[in-house]
Write a protein that holds these residues in place. Structure first.
Motif, mmCIF file in Angstrom:
data_model
loop_
_atom_site.group_PDB
_atom_site.id
_atom_site.type_symbol
_atom_site.label_atom_id
_atom_site.label_comp_id
_atom_site.label_asym_id
_atom_site.label_seq_id
_atom_site.Cartn_x
_atom_site.Cartn_y
_atom_site.Cartn_z
ATOM 1 N N VAL A 119 0.838 -1.203 0.000
ATOM 2 C CA VAL A 119 0.000 0.000 0.000
ATOM 3 C C VAL A 119 0.870 1.250 0.000
ATOM 4 O O VAL A 119 0.660 2.185 -0.791
ATOM 5 C CB VAL A 119 -0.948 0.005 1.220
ATOM 6 C CG1 VAL A 119 -1.646 1.351 1.347
ATOM 7 C CG2 VAL A 119 -1.980 -1.097 1.098
ATOM 8 N N THR A 122 2.895 1.523 -3.373
ATOM 9 C CA THR A 122 2.026 1.916 -4.491
ATOM 10 C C THR A 122 1.629 3.381 -4.388
ATOM 11 O O THR A 122 1.499 4.075 -5.403
ATOM 12 C CB THR A 122 0.771 1.029 -4.515
ATOM 13 O OG1 THR A 122 1.170 -0.348 -4.570
ATOM 14 C CG2 THR A 122 -0.101 1.339 -5.725
ATOM 15 N N TYR A 123 1.450 3.861 -3.170
ATOM 16 C CA TYR A 123 1.140 5.282 -2.967
ATOM 17 C C TYR A 123 2.294 6.162 -3.453
ATOM 18 O O TYR A 123 2.074 7.164 -4.147
ATOM 19 C CB TYR A 123 0.847 5.534 -1.493
ATOM 20 C CG TYR A 123 0.544 6.979 -1.162
ATOM 21 C CD1 TYR A 123 -0.702 7.538 -1.458
ATOM 22 C CD2 TYR A 123 1.495 7.792 -0.548
ATOM 23 C CE1 TYR A 123 -0.986 8.854 -1.166
ATOM 24 C CE2 TYR A 123 1.214 9.117 -0.245
ATOM 25 C CZ TYR A 123 -0.022 9.636 -0.551
ATOM 26 O OH TYR A 123 -0.293 10.948 -0.258
ATOM 27 N N GLY A 126 2.420 6.087 -7.181
ATOM 28 C CA GLY A 126 1.343 6.905 -7.740
ATOM 29 C C GLY A 126 1.712 8.377 -7.768
ATOM 30 O O GLY A 126 1.460 9.074 -8.760
ATOM 31 N N ILE A 221 -3.755 3.943 -8.973
ATOM 32 C CA ILE A 221 -4.847 4.325 -8.060
ATOM 33 C C ILE A 221 -5.761 3.130 -7.815
ATOM 34 O O ILE A 221 -6.211 2.888 -6.691
ATOM 35 C CB ILE A 221 -5.624 5.521 -8.633
ATOM 36 C CG1 ILE A 221 -4.721 6.760 -8.706
ATOM 37 C CG2 ILE A 221 -6.855 5.825 -7.782
ATOM 38 C CD1 ILE A 221 -5.361 7.940 -9.400
ATOM 39 N N LEU A 224 -4.056 0.842 -5.497
ATOM 40 C CA LEU A 224 -4.070 1.383 -4.143
ATOM 41 C C LEU A 224 -5.398 1.101 -3.448
ATOM 42 O O LEU A 224 -5.424 0.733 -2.262
ATOM 43 C CB LEU A 224 -3.795 2.889 -4.193
ATOM 44 C CG LEU A 224 -3.617 3.605 -2.854
ATOM 45 C CD1 LEU A 224 -2.426 3.023 -2.090
ATOM 46 C CD2 LEU A 224 -3.413 5.099 -3.088
ATOM 47 N N SER A 228 -5.689 -1.407 -0.228
ATOM 48 C CA SER A 228 -6.260 -0.864 1.005
ATOM 49 C C SER A 228 -7.456 -1.692 1.461
ATOM 50 O O SER A 228 -7.608 -1.979 2.656
ATOM 51 C CB SER A 228 -6.678 0.597 0.788
ATOM 52 O OG SER A 228 -5.569 1.393 0.411
#
Length: 267
Positions: A119, A122-123, A126, A221, A224, A228
């Motif tokens: 998470v 990937t954030y 992004g 996105i 993500l 999550s």
């Protein structure tokens, strides 16, 4: 178990959201890297032929473009591996949640930490690709300005009496130094540049590369949101299992206490 039931069971374990995100990510990265690499080569060729005919004037630009092409190789390789890892993580999490709901096994702290790490990573990716998407729009803007200038010059509605007064100076964008020769193109020379295959191909490839960067950003996105949600499912399942364990222990203790009371009353 028949063949049909086996197929339904296999299809039920497919993480469709992760699969869609992976396909979108691979497509976006392929468009961005492939089209961006070719467009950069065409841009350098066009600058060498029409705007900077002395090699030393655009030596820095050549190094920058070659570096960007190597970065493109790295991005393509990294996202190929990362997409496969996230897809595998989606398969693992989907099966883990289903089996845990069926009380076949419990998720571990290590599994939840791995999901949380994805998470966070990937954030960060992004945010990085958001910057790449904005950066990839810059050459589209520059080529669009040049294309509209050529189109206005050729338009009969414009009624331009002196086409040589219309110029495009790429030095003002900081692409090449101010002492580059000739540095700008005017009139018929500008029209000839707009008619070359390098300009036409690079312009459209930059548009496709920008679209590919946008598709990759959407895929990240999507990843993500999936990660999550998976982490939240695993966390809630862990809390539920802990509650069930405590409740079972309390019930066993109460049952043991009642049995001891009954035995003492009989004695």
């Amino acid at each position: 178990m028949g063949c049909f039931e086996c197929c339904i069971k296999c299809l039920g374990g497919v993480p469709y959201a992760s699969l869609v995100a992976t396909i979108l990510c691979f497509s976006g990265v392929a468009l961005f890297c492939g089209c961006g690499h070719v467009a950069l080569t065409g841009t350098l060729t066009m600058l060498e032929n029409h705007f900077s005919q002395i090699t030393t004037d655009h030596a820095t630009l050549t190094i920058v473009i070659q570096t960007m092409q190597y970065v493109i190789y790295g991005i393509a390789s990294f996202f190929f591996v990362y997409g496969i890892i996230l897809l595998a993580e989606g398969f693992y999490t989907t099966s883990a949640v289903k089996k845990e709901l069926q009380s076949q096994f419990k998720t571990t702290v290590c599994g939840r930490c791995i999901t949380a790490t994805f998470v966070f990573l990937t954030y960060i990716l992004g945010l990085a690709f958001l910057g790449i998407f904005g950066f990839s729009a810059i050459p589209v803007f520059l080529f669009y300005n040049m294309w509209t200038t050529c189109a206005a010059m050729k338009s009969p509605i414009a009624n331009i009496t002196d086409p040589d007064s219309i110029c495009v100076d790429v030095r003002q964008y900081g692409i090449i130094p101010w002492n580059a020769t000739p540095g700008k193109a005017c009139g018929s020379t500008l029209g000839d540049i707009c008619s070359t295959s390098e300009f036409y191909l690079s312009f459209h490839l930059y548009i496709v590369a920008c679209a590919g960067a946008g598709a990759t950003l959407i895929a990240l996105i999507h990843y993500l949101m999936i990660l999550s949600a998976n982490w939240a499912y695993l966390r809630s399942s862990c809390n539920q299992n802990e509650y069930q364990d405590i409740k079972t222990k309390d019930d066993d203790a109460e049952e043991g206490g009642s049995k001891e009371g009954l035995n003492s009353s009989y004695s």
